[in-house]
Design an enzyme around this catalytic site. Structure first.
Site, PDB file in Angstrom:
ATOM      1  N   SER A   1      -1.707  57.571 -29.426  1.00 34.61           N
ATOM      2  CA  SER A   1      -1.669  58.716 -30.330  1.00 34.61           C
ATOM      3  C   SER A   1      -1.424  60.000 -29.540  1.00 34.61           C
ATOM      4  CB  SER A   1      -2.989  58.828 -31.094  1.00 34.61           C
ATOM      5  OG  SER A   1      -4.007  59.332 -30.245  1.00 34.61           O
TER       6      SER A   1
ATOM      7  N   ARG B   1     -20.529  61.515 -40.946  1.00 36.25           N
ATOM      8  CA  ARG B   1     -21.299  62.717 -40.605  1.00 36.25           C
ATOM      9  C   ARG B   1     -20.764  63.935 -41.341  1.00 36.25           C
ATOM     10  NH1 ARG B   1     -19.966  67.034 -37.371  1.00 36.25           N
ATOM     11  NH2 ARG B   1     -18.124  65.912 -36.670  1.00 36.25           N
ATOM     12  N   ARG B   2     -19.461  64.154 -41.254  1.00 33.88           N
ATOM     13  CA  ARG B   2     -18.882  65.331 -41.899  1.00 33.88           C
ATOM     14  C   ARG B   2     -19.065  65.272 -43.413  1.00 33.88           C
ATOM     15  NH1 ARG B   2     -13.449  65.200 -38.105  1.00 33.88           N
ATOM     16  NH2 ARG B   2     -14.153  66.709 -36.533  1.00 33.88           N
TER      17      ARG B   2
ATOM     18  N   ARG C   1      -7.450  59.663 -43.210  1.00 36.45           N
ATOM     19  CA  ARG C   1      -7.274  59.037 -41.915  1.00 36.45           C
ATOM     20  C   ARG C   1      -5.973  59.527 -41.296  1.00 36.45           C
ATOM     21  NH1 ARG C   1      -8.477  54.169 -40.407  1.00 36.45           N
ATOM     22  NH2 ARG C   1      -7.691  54.988 -38.444  1.00 36.45           N
ATOM     23  N   GLY C   2      -5.824  59.296 -39.990  1.00 32.80           N
ATOM     24  CA  GLY C   2      -4.583  59.653 -39.311  1.00 32.80           C
ATOM     25  C   GLY C   2      -4.813  60.686 -38.233  1.00 32.80           C
ATOM     26  N   ASN C   3      -3.771  60.924 -37.446  1.00 33.66           N
ATOM     27  CA  ASN C   3      -3.884  61.910 -36.375  1.00 33.66           C
ATOM     28  C   ASN C   3      -3.850  63.316 -36.964  1.00 33.66           C
ATOM     29  OD1 ASN C   3      -1.125  62.621 -36.775  1.00 33.66           O
ATOM     30  ND2 ASN C   3      -0.467  61.031 -35.358  1.00 33.66           N
ATOM     31  N   VAL C   4      -3.941  64.306 -36.090  1.00 31.17           N
ATOM     32  CA  VAL C   4      -4.019  65.697 -36.555  1.00 31.17           C
ATOM     33  C   VAL C   4      -2.829  66.058 -37.428  1.00 31.17           C
ATOM     34  CG1 VAL C   4      -3.939  68.102 -35.794  1.00 31.17           C
ATOM     35  CG2 VAL C   4      -5.453  66.483 -34.627  1.00 31.17           C
TER      36      VAL C   4
ATOM     37  N   THR D   1     -11.986  63.637 -45.420  1.00 32.95           N
ATOM     38  CA  THR D   1     -12.531  63.253 -44.120  1.00 32.95           C
ATOM     39  C   THR D   1     -12.865  61.772 -44.164  1.00 32.95           C
ATOM     40  OG1 THR D   1     -14.249  63.644 -42.465  1.00 32.95           O
ATOM     41  CG2 THR D   1     -14.919  63.847 -44.757  1.00 32.95           C
TER      42      THR D   1
ATOM     43  N   THR E   1      -0.863  64.149 -39.179  1.00 32.25           N
ATOM     44  CA  THR E   1      -0.899  63.416 -40.448  1.00 32.25           C
ATOM     45  C   THR E   1      -1.874  64.058 -41.420  1.00 32.25           C
ATOM     46  OG1 THR E   1      -0.315  61.339 -39.357  1.00 32.25           O
ATOM     47  CG2 THR E   1      -1.382  61.181 -41.504  1.00 32.25           C
ATOM     48  N   ARG E   2      -3.056  64.423 -40.920  1.00 35.12           N
ATOM     49  CA  ARG E   2      -4.049  65.010 -41.807  1.00 35.12           C
ATOM     50  C   ARG E   2      -3.623  66.396 -42.290  1.00 35.12           C
ATOM     51  NH1 ARG E   2      -9.527  64.168 -38.598  1.00 35.12           N
ATOM     52  NH2 ARG E   2      -8.151  63.722 -36.836  1.00 35.12           N
TER      53      ARG E   2
ATOM     54  N   ARG F   1      -4.801  55.006 -25.545  1.00 37.19           N
ATOM     55  CA  ARG F   1      -4.152  54.836 -26.829  1.00 37.19           C
ATOM     56  C   ARG F   1      -2.862  55.648 -26.845  1.00 37.19           C
ATOM     57  NH1 ARG F   1      -8.238  57.426 -30.309  1.00 37.19           N
ATOM     58  NH2 ARG F   1      -6.551  57.374 -31.825  1.00 37.19           N
TER      59      ARG F   1
ATOM     60  N   CYS G   1     -21.441  52.854 -37.654  1.00 33.84           N
ATOM     61  CA  CYS G   1     -20.374  53.729 -38.145  1.00 33.84           C
ATOM     62  C   CYS G   1     -20.646  54.281 -39.542  1.00 33.84           C
ATOM     63  CB  CYS G   1     -19.045  52.980 -38.137  1.00 33.84           C
ATOM     64  SG  CYS G   1     -18.395  52.739 -36.488  1.00 33.84           S
TER      65      CYS G   1
ATOM     66  N   LYS H   1     -16.681  60.257 -28.159  1.00 28.69           N
ATOM     67  CA  LYS H   1     -17.333  60.049 -29.451  1.00 28.69           C
ATOM     68  C   LYS H   1     -16.849  58.775 -30.134  1.00 28.69           C
ATOM     69  CE  LYS H   1     -14.245  62.833 -32.393  1.00 28.69           C
ATOM     70  NZ  LYS H   1     -13.777  61.701 -33.206  1.00 28.69           N
ATOM     71  N   ASP H   2     -15.720  58.225 -29.690  1.00 31.19           N
ATOM     72  CA  ASP H   2     -15.162  57.026 -30.313  1.00 31.19           C
ATOM     73  C   ASP H   2     -15.552  55.741 -29.595  1.00 31.19           C
ATOM     74  OD1 ASP H   2     -13.873  58.547 -32.232  1.00 31.19           O
ATOM     75  OD2 ASP H   2     -12.013  58.717 -31.081  1.00 31.19           O
TER      76      ASP H   2
END
Length: 314
Positions: free
Chosen positions: A19, A137-138, A155-158, A133, A160-161, A17, A247, A91-92
């Site tokens: 990202s 799970r979280r 949502r989004g990459n590190v 989140t 972005t969050r 990917r 999911c 994990k994805d």
């Protein structure tokens, strides 16, 4: 076995990917392979794709197709031969994978902990805190521990969050310690004790897949396969298979190796965090049925609010 001459002559194409974290993981994989085989990293070409999961940022993955949104483009490239192997966050990756694919390597697993950004601990979150989140799970773990909190979708990459958090969209959020380390963000947030806050199945592991019939690539990847990390990840994926989760299913698990034995602790939650069932099993590291037995035990004790989100083994 792949020789240095063969590799330099033909090279390999690594799919990933696009990202920032995925690219960091691809570069780590390339560099480990180059070092293991004594070749120039330039002989491993990184081929990047923008995955569906990266394009869609306004909804939770569970609502729009689940983990396949991280893998489907790379799967198509791998199946068609456009790339020789694909690098994923383990994990994805969906539990059930095409039979034509093989896990060529699991790299040494990183720190499995979650990191809380915005407070020093779950207890330190202010009353009624808004926490961002997109992980069931979280969200369930948080609401189980702190039912006064409100969860919103992040949502989004590190980057972005963290930007959303800085803009005041939430009081706190969660990130993976492994991802932060791979991005050089080790000073961000507060790691949560993995004994109290169990991580996601296969968290912090990099999985490398290739075609099952590609002996050349399988031999090439074997040089960086980490036996203990592979055993842990495969055991946790076997737990997922035994549970039949999806999911929407909040699942947390921690696996520890002690010599030839594996200790696995797992917890299942209702999505609202109101209900929880937890269990632990110890089994031989080479026992493929150990995780399945733990899954069966958890499902047997799960209340309906939890059990409805699991189908059991396929």
């Amino acid at each position: 076995m792949t020789t240095q001459t063969d590799t330099q002559k033909q090279g390999f194409r690594l799919g990933t990917r696009r990202s920032p974290l995925a690219m960091a993981q691809a570069e780590e994989t390339r560099d480990r392979l180059a070092a293991a085989h004594g070749i120039d990293p330039a002989h491993i070409e990184i081929v990047a794709v923008t995955a569906s999961g990266d394009r869609i940022q306004d909804r939770a993955l569970a609502e729009i197709g689940g983990k396949a949104l991280w893998t489907k483009e790379l799967d198509a490239w791998l199946a068609s031969g456009e790339i020789d192997f694909a690098v994923h966050s383990a994990k994805d990756v969906e539990t059930i994978r095409p039979e034509s694919f093989a896990i060529g390597a699991i790299l040494p697993r990183e720190d499995v902990r979650d990191v809380l950004v915005g407070a020093e601990s779950i207890r330190a979150l202010p009353q009624g805190a808004v926490v961002g989140t997109s992980a069931p799970r979280r969200a369930a773990q948080l609401l189980h521990a702190r039912p006064d909190c409100k969860v919103i979708t992040f949502r989004g990459n590190v980057a972005t969050r963290l930007a959303k958090l800085a803009a005041g969209e939430a009081d706190a959020t969660f990130l993976a310690a492994a991802g932060l380390k791979r991005l050089g963000e080790t000073g961000t947030g507060h790691p949560l004790d993995e004994q109290d806050w169990l991580p996601a199945p296969a968290q912090a592991a990099i999985m490398v897949e290739c075609r099952e019939d590609d002996a050349r690539t399988l031999a090439f990847l074997a040089a960086v396969d980490h036996a203990e990390s592979r055993a842990s990840v495969l055991a946790e994926r076997a737990l997922l298979a035994g549970l039949g989760g999806n999911c929407h299913s909040p699942i947390a698990v921690l696996t520890r190796h002690e010599g030839e034995s594996v200790t696995m602790r797992a917890a299942l939650y209702s999505p609202d965090g109101a209900e929880k069932v937890e269990g632990e099993a110890r089994f031989d590291a080479h026992d493929p049925e150990g995780p399945a037995r733990l899954a069966a035990d958890l499902l047997a004790r799960a209340v309906p609010a939890i059990a409805v989100h699991f189908t059991g083994p396929a």
